[in-house]
Design an enzyme around this catalytic site. Structure first.
Site, short mmCIF file in Angstrom:
data_model
loop_
_atom_site.label_atom_id
_atom_site.label_comp_id
_atom_site.label_asym_id
_atom_site.label_seq_id
_atom_site.Cartn_x
_atom_site.Cartn_y
_atom_site.Cartn_z
N LYS A 1 76.91 48.27 -33.08
CA LYS A 1 77.20 47.65 -31.79
C LYS A 1 77.73 48.67 -30.79
O LYS A 1 77.48 48.56 -29.58
CB LYS A 1 78.19 46.49 -31.97
CG LYS A 1 77.60 45.30 -32.72
CD LYS A 1 76.42 44.68 -31.96
CE LYS A 1 75.93 43.40 -32.59
NZ LYS A 1 74.84 42.77 -31.83
N TYR B 1 78.39 47.33 -38.93
CA TYR B 1 78.22 46.43 -37.79
C TYR B 1 78.87 47.03 -36.54
O TYR B 1 78.25 47.08 -35.47
CB TYR B 1 78.85 45.07 -38.11
CG TYR B 1 78.74 44.06 -36.99
CD1 TYR B 1 77.54 43.41 -36.74
CD2 TYR B 1 79.84 43.74 -36.20
CE1 TYR B 1 77.43 42.47 -35.72
CE2 TYR B 1 79.74 42.81 -35.18
CZ TYR B 1 78.54 42.17 -34.94
OH TYR B 1 78.44 41.25 -33.92
N GLY C 1 72.38 30.00 -32.39
CA GLY C 1 73.53 30.74 -31.88
C GLY C 1 73.40 31.18 -30.44
O GLY C 1 72.88 30.45 -29.58
#
Length: 259
Positions: free
Chosen positions: A156, A152, A17
């Protein structure tokens, strides 16, 4: 002319990725790259293909960071990229009502604790020379609420804020150690494949997932890597404590003409 010639660069979560794309671009720009990942087989294979060094690293573990500091005591660039969504083992509840504390903590343990430890290691590895670049991979999800991926989004958002704290701390010490965050939106990486699939409706699924994006497409890992190269290079020595959004215009608003 190479932008990162002989710079020692550590990239976490770089077996695939975005992390792999950054490691490859750094290597192409002349850097001495240390590719790290918890997946030793995939990480070693990626490093061999790129032509760089591999060191196994679980970003959650202080002992692993201590071993990295012993093996690589001085660096020029640190990219804290390793992260999880919480859905790696299948769909589980990550909304504010039903998420379990264990699942919430697991996401923060990798994303936030891993970034904290990476920044701490980087400062220690850079302060003797008094300069360096720390790049933390946050997300568009760190700037807006994501109801079904609350852990998540929270992790972040915390990375975004911690990047600014690190930038200010280093400036207070009189070091030219910069810290910035990158906020990708829909970047076409293996993480998305389970939602897209490989059936005849793949293109339709992809279009639906980026329907709200003004540029109407996914971004690429290489587009994120391009920004990372800039922030890592000596062309960005006056950029610290800031954030770069790579989102196809998503956060700018709607590209639709007024009705």
């Amino acid at each position: 002319m190479h932008k990162l010639t002989n710079k020692i660069c550590v990239v976490t979560g770089a077996a695939r990725g975005i992390g792999r794309a950054i490691a490859a671009r750094f290597h192409a720009e002349g850097a001495r790259v240390i590719l790290t990942d918890i997946d030793e087989e995939a990480g070693a294979a990626a490093a061999a293909e790129i032509g760089c060094r591999f060191i196994a690293l679980d970003v959650r573990e202080e002992a692993d960071w201590a071993r990295l500091a012993e093996a690589v005591p001085a660096i020029d660039v640190m990219v804290n990229n390793a992260g999880v969504t919480g859905f790696e083992q299948g769909m589980v509840a990550h909304d504010p009502e039903h998420a379990t504390l264990a699942d919430w903590r697991a996401v923060h343990h990798v994303n936030l604790d891993g970034t904290f430890l990476g920044c701490r290691y980087a400062i220690g590895a850079m302060k003797a020379q008094g300069s360096g670049s720390i790049i933390n991979i946050s997300s568009r999800s760190g700037l807006v609420g994501i109801p079904l991926a609350a852990a998540y989004a929270s992790s972040k958002a915390a990375i975004r804020n911690h990047s600014k704290s690190v930038a200010l701390y280093c400036a207070q010490q009189g070091w030219a150690i910069r810290c910035n965050s990158i906020h990708p939106a829909a970047i076409l990486t293996p993480m998305w494949e389970s939602m897209i699939g490989d059936g005849p409706d793949r293109e339709a699924r992809m279009a639906a997932l980026v329907a709200d994006t003004p540029l109407k497409r996914f971004g690429t890992s290489d587009e994120v890597a391009t920004v990372a190269v800039m922030l890592a290079s000596d062309e960005a020595t006056y950029i610290t404590g800031t954030e770069v959004n790579i989102d196809g215009g998503l956060l700018a608003g709607s590209a639709a003409a007024p009705g």
